[in-house]
Design a protein around this motif. Structure first.
Motif, mmCIF file in Angstrom:
data_model
loop_
_atom_site.group_PDB
_atom_site.id
_atom_site.type_symbol
_atom_site.label_atom_id
_atom_site.label_comp_id
_atom_site.label_asym_id
_atom_site.label_seq_id
_atom_site.Cartn_x
_atom_site.Cartn_y
_atom_site.Cartn_z
ATOM 1 N N LEU A 44 0.823 -1.207 0.000
ATOM 2 C CA LEU A 44 0.000 0.000 0.000
ATOM 3 C C LEU A 44 0.863 1.265 0.000
ATOM 4 O O LEU A 44 0.545 2.242 -0.676
ATOM 5 N N GLU A 45 1.968 1.246 0.740
ATOM 6 C CA GLU A 45 2.871 2.406 0.749
ATOM 7 C C GLU A 45 3.492 2.615 -0.626
ATOM 8 O O GLU A 45 3.591 3.752 -1.107
ATOM 9 N N ASN A 46 3.893 1.539 -1.280
ATOM 10 C CA ASN A 46 4.450 1.661 -2.636
ATOM 11 C C ASN A 46 3.409 2.207 -3.611
ATOM 12 O O ASN A 46 3.747 2.985 -4.509
ATOM 13 N N GLU A 47 2.158 1.809 -3.447
ATOM 14 C CA GLU A 47 1.081 2.322 -4.302
ATOM 15 C C GLU A 47 0.874 3.819 -4.082
ATOM 16 O O GLU A 47 0.704 4.580 -5.032
ATOM 17 N N ARG A 48 0.913 4.249 -2.814
ATOM 18 C CA ARG A 48 0.776 5.679 -2.524
ATOM 19 C C ARG A 48 1.934 6.474 -3.117
ATOM 20 O O ARG A 48 1.728 7.560 -3.663
ATOM 21 N N ILE A 49 3.141 5.933 -3.032
ATOM 22 C CA ILE A 49 4.312 6.617 -3.594
ATOM 23 C C ILE A 49 4.196 6.693 -5.113
ATOM 24 O O ILE A 49 4.523 7.724 -5.719
ATOM 25 N N ARG A 50 3.722 5.641 -5.732
ATOM 26 C CA ARG A 50 3.546 5.647 -7.188
ATOM 27 C C ARG A 50 2.525 6.698 -7.600
ATOM 28 O O ARG A 50 2.731 7.452 -8.557
ATOM 29 N N ILE A 79 -5.264 18.368 -8.254
ATOM 30 C CA ILE A 79 -4.462 17.188 -7.929
ATOM 31 C C ILE A 79 -5.040 16.521 -6.683
ATOM 32 O O ILE A 79 -5.759 17.153 -5.908
ATOM 33 N N ASN A 80 -4.713 15.253 -6.524
ATOM 34 C CA ASN A 80 -5.108 14.493 -5.338
ATOM 35 C C ASN A 80 -3.871 13.788 -4.808
ATOM 36 O O ASN A 80 -3.360 12.865 -5.437
ATOM 37 N N ILE A 81 -3.397 14.232 -3.668
ATOM 38 C CA ILE A 81 -2.222 13.625 -3.046
ATOM 39 C C ILE A 81 -2.710 12.534 -2.104
ATOM 40 O O ILE A 81 -3.591 12.774 -1.269
ATOM 41 N N PRO A 82 -2.154 11.322 -2.226
ATOM 42 C CA PRO A 82 -2.624 10.200 -1.398
ATOM 43 C C PRO A 82 -2.417 10.443 0.100
ATOM 44 O O PRO A 82 -1.600 11.271 0.510
ATOM 45 N N ALA A 83 -3.168 9.713 0.894
ATOM 46 C CA ALA A 83 -3.048 9.786 2.350
ATOM 47 C C ALA A 83 -1.639 9.402 2.789
ATOM 48 O O ALA A 83 -0.982 8.580 2.158
ATOM 49 N N LYS A 84 -1.174 10.015 3.842
ATOM 50 C CA LYS A 84 0.134 9.752 4.458
ATOM 51 C C LYS A 84 1.302 10.108 3.539
ATOM 52 O O LYS A 84 2.393 9.577 3.685
ATOM 53 N N VAL A 133 4.898 23.197 0.312
ATOM 54 C CA VAL A 133 4.588 21.891 0.896
ATOM 55 C C VAL A 133 3.115 21.597 0.654
ATOM 56 O O VAL A 133 2.252 22.404 1.000
ATOM 57 N N LEU A 134 2.841 20.447 0.049
ATOM 58 C CA LEU A 134 1.467 20.020 -0.232
ATOM 59 C C LEU A 134 1.193 18.731 0.527
ATOM 60 O O LEU A 134 1.845 17.718 0.288
ATOM 61 N N GLY A 135 0.231 18.767 1.424
ATOM 62 C CA GLY A 135 -0.131 17.595 2.204
ATOM 63 C C GLY A 135 -1.162 16.736 1.498
ATOM 64 O O GLY A 135 -1.589 17.035 0.380
ATOM 65 N N PRO A 136 -1.584 15.661 2.150
ATOM 66 C CA PRO A 136 -2.551 14.755 1.538
ATOM 67 C C PRO A 136 -3.900 15.425 1.297
ATOM 68 O O PRO A 136 -4.282 16.341 2.009
#
Length: 161
Positions: A44-50, A79-84, A133-136
């Protein structure tokens, strides 16, 4: 030696080892569950990074074109930045205060992982005084190319619309 019906009913060796078998089976099952949970978390972390990399690529491709054309360009994108996950434009991890020297750098922070990159565009926040800085979450950002008068350098200001 043939077992007789009477011996099977009175032989308790198998019953004595039964709690130990349950204990060993429980420990093995717990280890398998922990390994599966760890693998799923990493996936899941790799998917968020991708996904964050795709967002960053979209921002960077627009910023590169704007920077090469000079000052005066403006683009607004959703844009949509993933959670975490956090995107930082115009700096390096731990050296955000070295702006504008590191203005051509950007990085993705996901948990303890940080993936850095470099661009041909120089990034700035809306005040032209530091990193962006752009957060989730969902963002509508504006990219605007401006020339800083102190050194005639083209920056792409990134700010939320």
């Amino acid at each position: 030696m043939a077992l007789r019906y009477k011996n099977i009913l009175s032989d308790e060796r198998a019953a004595d080892a039964l709690p130990m078998r349950f204990t060993v089976a429980s420990i093995v099952l717990l280890i398998v569950v922990l390994l599966c949970a760890s693998a799923i978390s990493t996936m899941l972390e790799n998917e968020r990074i991708r996904d964050a990399g795709a967002v960053l690529s979209r921002i960077d491709s627009n910023a590169k074109m704007m920077s090469s054309q000079g000052e005066g360009s403006r683009v607004t994108i959703d844009i949509n930045i993933p959670a975490k996950v956090t995107l930082v434009l115009g700096g390096l991890p731990g050296h955000e205060n070295k702006w504008p020297e590191d203005a051509r750098n950007h990085y993705i922070r996901a948990g303890s992982r940080q993936i850095t990159g470099e661009s041909t565009a120089s990034y700035s926040n809306g005040g032209l005084n530091g990193t962006m800085v752009l957060g989730p979450g969902q963002h509508r950002i504006t990219l605007e190319s401006v020339k800083r008068t102190s050194d005639n350098r083209i920056f792409v200001k990134v700010y939320e619309s």
